[in-house]
Design a protein around this motif. Structure first.
Motif, PDB file in Angstrom:
ATOM      1  N   ASP A 168       0.824  -1.215   0.000  1.00 26.31           N
ATOM      2  CA  ASP A 168       0.000   0.000   0.000  1.00 26.31           C
ATOM      3  C   ASP A 168       0.857   1.263   0.000  1.00 26.31           C
ATOM      4  O   ASP A 168       0.546   2.229  -0.683  1.00 26.31           O
ATOM      5  CB  ASP A 168      -0.936   0.013   1.211  1.00 26.31           C
ATOM      6  CG  ASP A 168      -2.006  -1.057   1.096  1.00 26.31           C
ATOM      7  OD1 ASP A 168      -2.393  -1.374  -0.051  1.00 26.31           O
ATOM      8  OD2 ASP A 168      -2.429  -1.570   2.144  1.00 26.31           O
ATOM      9  N   LEU A 169       1.937   1.258   0.749  1.00 24.52           N
ATOM     10  CA  LEU A 169       2.817   2.424   0.784  1.00 24.52           C
ATOM     11  C   LEU A 169       3.511   2.625  -0.565  1.00 24.52           C
ATOM     12  O   LEU A 169       3.578   3.743  -1.075  1.00 24.52           O
ATOM     13  CB  LEU A 169       3.857   2.272   1.894  1.00 24.52           C
ATOM     14  CG  LEU A 169       4.799   3.443   2.104  1.00 24.52           C
ATOM     15  CD1 LEU A 169       4.001   4.703   2.438  1.00 24.52           C
ATOM     16  CD2 LEU A 169       5.767   3.141   3.224  1.00 24.52           C
ATOM     17  N   ARG A 170       3.993   1.543  -1.169  1.00 23.64           N
ATOM     18  CA  ARG A 170       4.621   1.668  -2.487  1.00 23.64           C
ATOM     19  C   ARG A 170       3.617   2.155  -3.523  1.00 23.64           C
ATOM     20  O   ARG A 170       3.952   2.957  -4.387  1.00 23.64           O
ATOM     21  CB  ARG A 170       5.214   0.335  -2.931  1.00 23.64           C
ATOM     22  CG  ARG A 170       6.518   0.036  -2.230  1.00 23.64           C
ATOM     23  CD  ARG A 170       7.155  -1.183  -2.788  1.00 23.64           C
ATOM     24  NE  ARG A 170       6.460  -2.335  -2.210  1.00 23.64           N
ATOM     25  CZ  ARG A 170       6.603  -3.571  -2.625  1.00 23.64           C
ATOM     26  NH1 ARG A 170       7.379  -3.848  -3.627  1.00 23.64           N
ATOM     27  NH2 ARG A 170       5.957  -4.546  -2.040  1.00 23.64           N
ATOM     28  N   LYS A 171       2.380   1.673  -3.426  1.00 19.18           N
ATOM     29  CA  LYS A 171       1.339   2.109  -4.352  1.00 19.18           C
ATOM     30  C   LYS A 171       1.072   3.599  -4.179  1.00 19.18           C
ATOM     31  O   LYS A 171       0.904   4.324  -5.159  1.00 19.18           O
ATOM     32  CB  LYS A 171       0.063   1.308  -4.105  1.00 19.18           C
ATOM     33  CG  LYS A 171      -1.050   1.599  -5.088  1.00 19.18           C
ATOM     34  CD  LYS A 171      -2.244   0.713  -4.839  1.00 19.18           C
ATOM     35  CE  LYS A 171      -2.891   1.166  -3.551  1.00 19.18           C
ATOM     36  NZ  LYS A 171      -4.150   0.509  -3.240  1.00 19.18           N
ATOM     37  N   ASP A 172       1.081   4.079  -2.944  1.00 17.73           N
ATOM     38  CA  ASP A 172       0.827   5.493  -2.670  1.00 17.73           C
ATOM     39  C   ASP A 172       1.910   6.400  -3.238  1.00 17.73           C
ATOM     40  O   ASP A 172       1.632   7.541  -3.606  1.00 17.73           O
ATOM     41  CB  ASP A 172       0.711   5.738  -1.164  1.00 17.73           C
ATOM     42  CG  ASP A 172      -0.566   5.157  -0.586  1.00 17.73           C
ATOM     43  OD1 ASP A 172      -1.485   4.852  -1.369  1.00 17.73           O
ATOM     44  OD2 ASP A 172      -0.630   4.998   0.644  1.00 17.73           O
ATOM     45  N   ILE A 173       3.147   5.914  -3.319  1.00 23.68           N
ATOM     46  CA  ILE A 173       4.210   6.771  -3.847  1.00 23.68           C
ATOM     47  C   ILE A 173       4.448   6.534  -5.336  1.00 23.68           C
ATOM     48  O   ILE A 173       5.355   7.106  -5.910  1.00 23.68           O
ATOM     49  CB  ILE A 173       5.529   6.619  -3.058  1.00 23.68           C
ATOM     50  CG1 ILE A 173       6.071   5.194  -3.127  1.00 23.68           C
ATOM     51  CG2 ILE A 173       5.350   7.082  -1.629  1.00 23.68           C
ATOM     52  CD1 ILE A 173       7.426   5.030  -2.478  1.00 23.68           C
ATOM     53  N   GLY A 174       3.635   5.689  -5.967  1.00 22.66           N
ATOM     54  CA  GLY A 174       3.664   5.592  -7.420  1.00 22.66           C
ATOM     55  C   GLY A 174       4.325   4.369  -8.013  1.00 22.66           C
ATOM     56  O   GLY A 174       4.504   4.313  -9.225  1.00 22.66           O
ATOM     57  N   PHE A 175       4.670   3.376  -7.225  1.00 23.81           N
ATOM     58  CA  PHE A 175       5.253   2.161  -7.789  1.00 23.81           C
ATOM     59  C   PHE A 175       4.137   1.243  -8.258  1.00 23.81           C
ATOM     60  O   PHE A 175       3.106   1.102  -7.614  1.00 23.81           O
ATOM     61  CB  PHE A 175       6.118   1.440  -6.752  1.00 23.81           C
ATOM     62  CG  PHE A 175       7.468   2.060  -6.623  1.00 23.81           C
ATOM     63  CD1 PHE A 175       7.642   3.218  -5.913  1.00 23.81           C
ATOM     64  CD2 PHE A 175       8.560   1.486  -7.237  1.00 23.81           C
ATOM     65  CE1 PHE A 175       8.880   3.811  -5.796  1.00 23.81           C
ATOM     66  CE2 PHE A 175       9.804   2.067  -7.126  1.00 23.81           C
ATOM     67  CZ  PHE A 175       9.964   3.228  -6.415  1.00 23.81           C
ATOM     68  N   ARG A 176       4.364   0.596  -9.389  1.00 22.84           N
ATOM     69  CA  ARG A 176       3.367  -0.318  -9.931  1.00 22.84           C
ATOM     70  C   ARG A 176       3.449  -1.669  -9.255  1.00 22.84           C
ATOM     71  O   ARG A 176       4.476  -2.051  -8.712  1.00 22.84           O
ATOM     72  CB  ARG A 176       3.599  -0.523 -11.417  1.00 22.84           C
ATOM     73  CG  ARG A 176       3.387   0.702 -12.213  1.00 22.84           C
ATOM     74  CD  ARG A 176       3.458   0.318 -13.668  1.00 22.84           C
ATOM     75  NE  ARG A 176       3.871   1.483 -14.428  1.00 22.84           N
ATOM     76  CZ  ARG A 176       4.454   1.437 -15.587  1.00 22.84           C
ATOM     77  NH1 ARG A 176       4.730   0.282 -16.126  1.00 22.84           N
ATOM     78  NH2 ARG A 176       4.785   2.536 -16.214  1.00 22.84           N
TER      79      ARG A 176
END
Length: 67
Positions: free
Chosen positions: A52-60
């Protein structure tokens, strides 16, 4: 949280004094090792974050296509 990316040129022009010296070769090798280690550490830090954190900063999401 902020992520700072650093850009370094791949090669710099060599001066005639440094062109073939052992010191230049060692400095180049050590620079490559340090750069690889820093990339490795940054990748490990990113991989340790929750999805979820990676998704929030733009990682696919990882590509999960099956054939």
């Amino acid at each position: 949280m902020a992520i700072a990316l650093e850009h370094r040129p791949v090669r710099r022009a060599l001066s005639t004094r440094d062109a073939g010296s052992l010191a230049h070769l060692l400095r180049d090798i050590v620079g490559r090792i340090v750069s690889a280690w820093q990339r490795h550490r940054a990748e490990r830090e990113l991989e340790s974050m929750s999805y979820d954190l990676r998704k929030d900063i733009g990682f696919r999401e990882a590509d999960r296509t099956t054939r």
